[in-house]
Design a protein around this motif. Structure first.
Motif, short mmCIF file in Angstrom:
data_model
loop_
_atom_site.label_atom_id
_atom_site.label_comp_id
_atom_site.label_asym_id
_atom_site.label_seq_id
_atom_site.Cartn_x
_atom_site.Cartn_y
_atom_site.Cartn_z
N GLY A 351 4.71 -6.02 -0.84
CA GLY A 351 5.48 -7.00 -0.95
C GLY A 351 5.79 -7.66 0.61
O GLY A 351 6.03 -7.17 1.41
N VAL A 352 5.67 -9.05 0.63
CA VAL A 352 6.12 -9.69 2.08
C VAL A 352 7.53 -9.42 2.22
O VAL A 352 8.36 -9.63 1.14
N GLY A 353 7.95 -8.82 3.39
CA GLY A 353 9.46 -8.81 3.47
C GLY A 353 10.03 -7.63 3.10
O GLY A 353 11.28 -7.06 3.46
N GLU A 354 9.25 -6.79 2.27
CA GLU A 354 9.93 -5.63 2.19
C GLU A 354 9.82 -4.13 3.12
O GLU A 354 8.98 -4.49 3.96
N ASP A 355 10.47 -3.55 3.03
CA ASP A 355 10.39 -2.21 3.95
C ASP A 355 9.17 -1.51 3.56
O ASP A 355 9.24 -0.95 2.59
N TRP A 356 8.23 -1.55 4.49
CA TRP A 356 6.90 -1.13 4.11
C TRP A 356 7.06 0.48 3.91
O TRP A 356 6.09 0.97 2.81
N LEU A 357 7.74 1.25 4.74
CA LEU A 357 7.85 2.45 4.51
C LEU A 357 8.55 3.05 3.25
O LEU A 357 7.75 3.85 2.42
N ASP A 358 9.44 2.21 2.77
CA ASP A 358 10.17 2.64 1.52
C ASP A 358 9.07 2.47 0.45
O ASP A 358 9.22 3.15 -0.56
N ASP A 359 8.49 1.32 0.56
CA ASP A 359 7.68 0.89 -0.70
C ASP A 359 6.45 1.94 -0.59
O ASP A 359 6.15 2.15 -1.79
N LEU A 360 5.92 2.38 0.84
CA LEU A 360 4.91 3.23 0.63
C LEU A 360 5.29 4.57 -0.19
O LEU A 360 4.61 5.12 -1.13
N MET A 361 6.47 5.06 0.20
CA MET A 361 7.06 6.20 -0.40
C MET A 361 7.30 6.24 -1.88
O MET A 361 7.07 6.97 -2.48
N GLY A 362 7.92 4.98 -2.18
CA GLY A 362 8.18 4.73 -3.52
C GLY A 362 6.73 4.62 -4.70
O GLY A 362 6.79 5.24 -5.59
N ASN A 363 5.77 4.03 -3.88
CA ASN A 363 4.37 4.28 -4.51
C ASN A 363 3.98 5.80 -4.77
O ASN A 363 3.26 6.11 -5.68
N LEU A 364 4.33 6.37 -3.79
CA LEU A 364 3.60 7.88 -3.57
C LEU A 364 4.43 8.62 -4.50
O LEU A 364 3.94 9.39 -5.33
N ALA A 365 5.73 8.28 -4.79
CA ALA A 365 6.67 9.14 -5.59
C ALA A 365 6.18 8.98 -7.20
O ALA A 365 6.37 9.76 -7.86
N LYS A 366 5.64 7.84 -7.20
CA LYS A 366 5.21 7.42 -8.85
C LYS A 366 3.81 7.99 -9.22
O LYS A 366 3.19 7.86 -10.35
N SER A 367 3.09 8.67 -8.16
CA SER A 367 1.76 8.85 -8.26
C SER A 367 1.32 10.33 -9.00
O SER A 367 2.19 10.94 -8.85
N ALA A 368 0.26 10.28 -9.69
CA ALA A 368 -0.09 11.52 -10.31
C ALA A 368 -1.19 12.09 -9.83
O ALA A 368 -1.71 13.39 -10.19
N VAL A 369 -1.96 11.35 -9.00
CA VAL A 369 -3.28 11.79 -8.16
C VAL A 369 -3.09 11.20 -6.85
O VAL A 369 -2.75 10.14 -6.59
N GLY A 370 -3.43 12.22 -5.80
CA GLY A 370 -3.35 11.93 -4.43
C GLY A 370 -4.74 12.16 -3.83
O GLY A 370 -5.14 13.13 -3.69
N VAL A 371 -5.39 10.94 -3.35
CA VAL A 371 -6.55 11.25 -2.61
C VAL A 371 -6.57 10.99 -1.10
O VAL A 371 -6.03 9.91 -0.73
#
Length: 444
Positions: A351-371
């Motif tokens: 999202g615009v204006g979001e802390d991109w690293l926090d957002d990145l790590m947040g999406n990573l933590a929710k993932s069940a598959v990592g490519v």
């Protein structure tokens, strides 16, 4: 005369049967347009989340087909397994006393039982392929109109009731007094208002009034008094998250939650100390607050049923910017088969204006598959390596299936040396994604 307000229903259905879902939804839409909400939480099944959704709906509609050959015979254990989510959600609708109609494959009759107030409509799966050359459309419309009439009456009464506030009741025994401040802090951090309910609990008018003023409750199952409260909230359809410590002499799981293969029993929070309690409750708080998907039009329904047929595991696609061409190929293949693929270059992924690293790590933590698309550029990027290490850590903990792909010849970093990988020199992107799908557990 004023037309009745549009109904909002909870839709219970088999995600991977888009043709059957569309068949029934088109029949239902021809009788009356309604909006529906569906549970898309992918981390785990949260009974509190489901109960809150069903509680706030005007009615419950179930579309329960079976996969495969319409004439195939299924043994009872297999039927129970395939109907486990249907049974969980239908049981909630019954306890909530919601107007309910369920269209189900007649082979599910041995495992789908409900009170007479519930409209169960069995059908022969072969009839859905016969189009107009079947009595099924007329049967569906007749029963559905009866459901609509009941749902409109129920909805009018529900709208006169006060809206639930963001209050969470805490029923905790004095022996577990350390749990209360830990739960209070965690709830407040997620913008919930904790309400400590009196102990010892008495099932009188005062407690009933307090419980019904809560959006949902947390109940300590360590004592018999806690068992009684949990039984009461379960029967009264107050969404409940049970917690159990090692000090518990025994829990009434079998009596309270039956032999369900999924849902309530798996969602009981087990804890040893305040830190472990918060760690165990946090995932529930995140899932409970995830917004359900709202579908308000035929076009949206068409798009939803098609997308819901995809796998619901979250996929994190990790790659270096220099490899965006290879990444675009994998992103397309993954998006064709999975509902949620995180690709940092895709428009709107962060999202615009979001802390991109926090957002990145947040999406990573929710993932069940990592490519991981590994290249020399990838290994030289500190951010790519951060993603790789985090995904590797989650894979060691059993939370992520790791799929390393070498785009070129290179030496893997030490922590990936023992991880099975694929190379583009020997495998195609299509073949790699297909192999990944074959390794994932079968869908219901």
């Amino acid at each position: 005369m004023e037309s009745p307000a549009r109904l909002n229903v909870f839709l219970s259905h088999r995600y991977h049967s888009p043709a059957e879902n569309l068949y029934f939804w088109e029949l239902l839409s021809s009788a009356e347009d309604v909006s529906f909400r569906v549970d898309e939480a992918v981390s785990f099944t949260s009974p509190v989340r489901l109960e809150r959704m069903i509680r706030d709906a005007d009615g419950f509609v179930g579309i329960h087909p079976l996969p495969g050959d319409p004439r195939e015979v299924h043994l009872l254990p297999r039927l129970r397994h395939m109907a486990r989510y249907f049974r969980l959600e239908l049981g909630m609708a019954v306890r909530a006393r919601k107007p309910t109609v369920v269209f189900h494959d007649q082979r599910l009759l041995p495992v789908l039982r409900a009170p007479e107030s519930v409209r169960l409509v069995p059908y022969d799966a072969q009839e859905t392929e016969a189009a107009i050359h079947s009595a099924l459309p007329g049967k569906v419309e007749s029963v559905y109109r009866g459901f609509l009439a009941e749902a409109h009456v129920s909805a009018s009464a529900q709208r006169r009731r006060s809206h639930h506030q963001r209050r969470v009741g805490l029923v905790v025994s004095p022996e577990n007094r350390s749990a209360t401040p830990a739960l209070t802090e965690a709830l407040e951090e997620h913008s919930w208002e904790p309400v400590v309910l009196p102990w010892p609990p008495r099932l009188d008018l005062d407690l009933i009034t307090r419980l019904r003023a809560c959006d949902w409750v947390i109940v300590d199952l360590d004592t018999e008094r806690g068992h009684l409260v949990a039984a009461f909230t379960h029967g009264q359809f107050v969404p409940t998250l049970p917690i159990v410590s090692p000090r518990a002499a025994g829990t009434p799981e079998e009596t309270l939650y039956g032999g369900s293969a999924t849902g309530h029993r798996k969602a009981i929070v087990r804890w040893d100390d305040p830190d472990s309690l918060v760690a165990a409750v946090e995932p529930h708080l995140r899932v409970i607050d995830e917004q359900p998907r709202y579908v308000g039009s035929t076009a949206q329904a068409l798009d939803y049923f098609r997308s819901a047929a995809k796998r619901n595991e979250r996929v994190f696609l990790s790659y270096a910017s220099a490899n965006h061409d290879h990444a675009a190929t994998f992103s397309q293949l993954l998006n064709e088969r999975f509902q949620n693929v995180f690709d940092f270059r895709r428009h709107g992924a962060i999202g615009v204006g979001e802390d991109w690293l926090d957002d990145l790590m947040g999406n990573l933590a929710k993932s069940a598959v990592g490519v991981l698309l590994l290249s020399k550029d990838y290994l030289e990027s500190k951010y790519c390596m951060l993603e790789a290490r985090e995904l590797y850590r989650h894979s060691i903990e059993g939370d992520v299936r790791l799929v390393p792909v070498c785009l070129e010849k290179l030496d893997l970093p030490d922590f990936l040396q023992r991880t099975q990988y694929r190379t583009l020199a020997r495998h195609t992107p299509q073949g790699i994604v297909t192999e990944l799908l074959d390794q994932l557990p079968p869908t219901a």
